[in-house]
Design a protein around this motif. Structure first.
Motif, PDB file in Angstrom:
ATOM      1  N   LYS A   1       0.849  -1.203   0.016  1.00 49.40           N
ATOM      2  CA  LYS A   1       0.088  -0.075   0.043  1.00 49.40           C
ATOM      3  C   LYS A   1       0.943   1.423  -0.020  1.00 49.40           C
ATOM      4  CE  LYS A   1      -4.317  -1.566   1.620  1.00 49.40           C
ATOM      5  NZ  LYS A   1      -5.533  -1.154   2.529  1.00 49.40           N
ATOM      6  N   VAL A   2       1.898   1.108   0.642  1.00 53.05           N
ATOM      7  CA  VAL A   2       2.901   2.149   0.527  1.00 53.05           C
ATOM      8  C   VAL A   2       3.436   2.788  -0.850  1.00 53.05           C
ATOM      9  CG1 VAL A   2       5.195   3.097   0.951  1.00 53.05           C
ATOM     10  CG2 VAL A   2       3.880   1.893   2.568  1.00 53.05           C
ATOM     11  N   ALA A   3       3.569   1.698  -1.947  1.00 56.62           N
ATOM     12  CA  ALA A   3       3.876   1.953  -3.154  1.00 56.62           C
ATOM     13  C   ALA A   3       2.618   2.543  -4.011  1.00 56.62           C
ATOM     14  CB  ALA A   3       4.305   0.500  -3.773  1.00 56.62           C
ATOM     15  N   LEU A   4       1.470   1.973  -3.754  1.00 51.81           N
ATOM     16  CA  LEU A   4       0.232   2.425  -4.428  1.00 51.81           C
ATOM     17  C   LEU A   4      -0.095   3.631  -3.734  1.00 51.81           C
ATOM     18  CD1 LEU A   4      -2.095  -0.912  -4.084  1.00 51.81           C
ATOM     19  CD2 LEU A   4      -0.789   0.328  -6.193  1.00 51.81           C
ATOM     20  N   PHE A   5       0.547   4.117  -2.562  1.00 52.65           N
ATOM     21  CA  PHE A   5       0.122   5.482  -2.135  1.00 52.65           C
ATOM     22  C   PHE A   5       1.004   6.415  -2.915  1.00 52.65           C
ATOM     23  CE2 PHE A   5       2.497   9.041   0.441  1.00 52.65           C
ATOM     24  CZ  PHE A   5       1.149   9.565   0.844  1.00 52.65           C
TER      25      PHE A   5
END
Length: 217
Positions: free
Chosen positions: A131-135
């Motif tokens: 989710k950090v990458a998607l953020f």
């Protein structure tokens, strides 16, 4: 690159997002409470290093792959969830007051190994969370001007700014937690309860990540 107004908005939004409690803040605070400000700052550096991995991955298209490939997202999601829950179980089973930093009088080599462990755990806590990458993939492009020719470079520069912008917040959390641990005796005496609470929270974060869906759906 954004104009000055958008840049100020980007910085302000980054500060607000980094002030929001989550696994990163929990790890920084727990490290500083147990082992002092230096350990909390090392934990923050590990977390920011994990963010740099996601920034480069998103800029190179890996973030887009995670956003569109259910298999890639699921594999990284389960790896991150397993790691968070493993950290939680480890904290639940830890002896009260166990410190990540060795006491004064031991060799510098041993102390360096323990600081490296604090750094590595912070790094893995972040880098294994898809989710950090998607953020970054969702947040950063909003501040790239449509007419920008080299969007990859602009993305990398904004990602670099966001990560550097997060350090004062993360170091602030480390300093406050370290300050509390030195001046509030009850914090030191009840450290094993803090370990248990942090362990349950890490397990909760891991379960939440494991049960989450790909945000692109």
């Amino acid at each position: 690159m954004p104009d000055s107004t958008q840049l100020l908005m980007f910085i302000a939004a980054g500060w607000l997002l980094n002030l929001t409690p989550g696994p990163d803040v929990l790890y920084i605070v727990s490290s500083a409470l147990k082992s002092g400000v230096r350990a909390g700052m090392v934990a923050a550096l590990g977390i920011v290093s994990g963010c740099f991995v996601h920034v480069f991955a998103a800029a190179l298209g890996v973030g887009a792959l995670l956003a569109t490939s259910a298999t890639a997202f699921t594999l990284l999601k389960w790896a991150g969830a397993a790691y968070l829950m493993w950290m939680g179980v480890k904290l639940l089973l830890a002896k009260g007051g166990d410190s990540s930093i060795v006491p004064a009088g031991v060799s510098a080599e041993v102390a360096a190994v323990n600081l490296w462990r604090v750094y590595r755990q912070g790094f893995l806590t972040n880098v294994l969370n898809p989710k950090v990458a998607l953020f970054f993939l969702a947040f950063v492009p909003q501040f790239i001007a449509p007419g920008t020719e080299d969007k990859v470079t602009a993305f990398l520069l904004l990602g670099l700014l966001f990560n550097l912008n997060s350090l004062p917040i993360n170091f602030g959390y480390a300093w406050l937690a370290g300050w509390a641990s030195r001046r509030v005796g009850a914090v030191q005496r009840a450290m094993h309860w803090m370990d248990r609470a942090a362990g349950l929270m890490f397990i909760g974060f891991g379960l939440k990540l494991a049960l989450s869906d790909n945000p692109s759906r």
